[in-house]
Design a protein around this motif. Sequence first.
Motif, short mmCIF file in Angstrom:
data_model
loop_
_atom_site.label_atom_id
_atom_site.label_comp_id
_atom_site.label_asym_id
_atom_site.label_seq_id
_atom_site.Cartn_x
_atom_site.Cartn_y
_atom_site.Cartn_z
N LEU A 6 0.83 -1.20 0.00
CA LEU A 6 0.00 0.00 0.00
C LEU A 6 0.87 1.25 0.00
N ARG A 7 1.90 1.26 0.83
CA ARG A 7 2.79 2.43 0.86
C ARG A 7 3.47 2.63 -0.49
N ALA A 8 3.94 1.54 -1.10
CA ALA A 8 4.64 1.65 -2.38
C ALA A 8 3.70 2.14 -3.48
N LEU A 9 2.48 1.62 -3.52
CA LEU A 9 1.52 2.05 -4.54
C LEU A 9 1.13 3.51 -4.36
N HIS A 10 0.88 3.90 -3.12
CA HIS A 10 0.50 5.28 -2.82
C HIS A 10 1.59 6.24 -3.28
N ARG A 11 2.81 5.95 -2.89
CA ARG A 11 3.94 6.81 -3.26
C ARG A 11 4.10 6.88 -4.78
N ALA A 12 4.01 5.73 -5.44
CA ALA A 12 4.19 5.70 -6.89
C ALA A 12 3.10 6.50 -7.59
N HIS A 13 1.85 6.37 -7.14
CA HIS A 13 0.75 7.10 -7.77
C HIS A 13 0.94 8.61 -7.60
N VAL A 14 1.24 9.05 -6.39
CA VAL A 14 1.38 10.49 -6.13
C VAL A 14 2.52 11.07 -6.96
N LEU A 15 3.64 10.37 -7.07
CA LEU A 15 4.78 10.88 -7.81
C LEU A 15 4.57 10.88 -9.32
N ALA A 16 3.72 9.97 -9.81
CA ALA A 16 3.57 9.81 -11.26
C ALA A 16 2.43 10.61 -11.85
N VAL A 17 1.34 10.78 -11.11
CA VAL A 17 0.12 11.35 -11.70
C VAL A 17 -0.12 12.76 -11.16
N PRO A 18 -0.06 13.77 -12.01
CA PRO A 18 -0.25 15.14 -11.52
C PRO A 18 -1.70 15.45 -11.18
N PHE A 19 -1.87 16.47 -10.37
CA PHE A 19 -3.18 17.03 -10.07
C PHE A 19 -3.46 18.11 -11.11
N GLU A 20 -4.63 18.07 -11.76
CA GLU A 20 -4.94 19.09 -12.75
C GLU A 20 -6.44 19.15 -13.03
N ASN A 21 -6.87 20.33 -13.44
CA ASN A 21 -8.29 20.60 -13.72
C ASN A 21 -8.51 21.07 -15.16
N LEU A 22 -7.65 20.71 -16.07
CA LEU A 22 -7.65 21.30 -17.40
C LEU A 22 -8.89 20.96 -18.21
N GLU A 23 -9.49 19.79 -17.98
CA GLU A 23 -10.69 19.45 -18.73
C GLU A 23 -11.80 20.48 -18.50
N VAL A 24 -11.92 20.95 -17.28
CA VAL A 24 -12.95 21.94 -16.97
C VAL A 24 -12.74 23.20 -17.80
N LEU A 25 -11.49 23.68 -17.84
CA LEU A 25 -11.20 24.90 -18.57
C LEU A 25 -11.33 24.72 -20.08
N LEU A 26 -11.17 23.48 -20.55
CA LEU A 26 -11.28 23.20 -21.98
C LEU A 26 -12.71 22.89 -22.39
#
Length: 307
Positions: free
Chosen positions: A39-59
């Motif tokens: 769980l710790r390894a998956l959590h860390r990997a997800h946070v480091l790899a996948v950015p937070f963004e809201n661009l679909e809303v603006l598009l």
Amino acid sequence: MTEHDDGTGRRWDGGLLDLDAYLARIGHTGDLSPTPETLRALHRAHVLAVPFENLEVLLGRPVLLDLPALQDKIVRGARGGYCFEHARLFAAALERLGFGVTGLSSRVGMGSDRVRPATHAVLRVETAETPETGRVWICDVGFGAGPLEPIGFADGAATADSGWSFRLERRAAPGAPPGAGEWTLRERRADGGGWLDLHTFTANPQYAVDWVVGSHYVSTHPRSPFVRRPVVQRTGPDVRQALHGTTWTTTVRTDGSRRERKLEPHEVPKVLEDVFGIALDAEDAAALAAVLERLPADDGPAEVPAG
């Protein structure tokens, strides 16, 4: 109906997940057994790899939370998302691997005492050891500036990484019946600014349909920060990168030092690709630049926060 779909909407569609593609997306090659270590390894990997963004809303596109849409966007399209998208995808992955997953909704406060709408999604997670140890975890992969690893679901549980610390505290809920406590995730700033309350939640279970309602609110409400300007964040092992409107901020995790740069609208798509790992096609890049050209010069924080 899949192995992970009981037809009630209470589960997370883990059976629909392309697990190999998801693991490749986050770069996890380790053990997959439902243990705290995994769980710790998956959590860390997800946070480091996948950015937070809201661009679909603006598009001008809807934010879809069904698993096929999330896989197309985040896994195959190498995009990011905001909290509901992150938590929904991570829940499916954990369910697929045999973890026990319960959705929760949280109120983002960022130090304010005002009651805010529940616009943030987190997960309560049980491992294979939970029946024996009673230990449960809170996973917060979609806050954008949250902990790299899960935090124990217990009063006073803490986690620290590269100079920034997080702590979970249980408090009495004002005006609520005895025993109806709230849980607050707090962050201690590396710059010496003390502890900051990030968001507050209860243990009341939430389902995918509840998050659809919350997601619709934050992607359409006129006071939501997500409907008028980019909010993009990426966490690294040692730095946080953030883009709010056209202001690009780099924060060093070890000492809290910050560097800001104001971008021209046409510069933003390249920074998104080079710094945040978000590559827009020419049409979307032009549309985003047009949105940024219309931002008011004094564009400040909106009154309805979202996680």
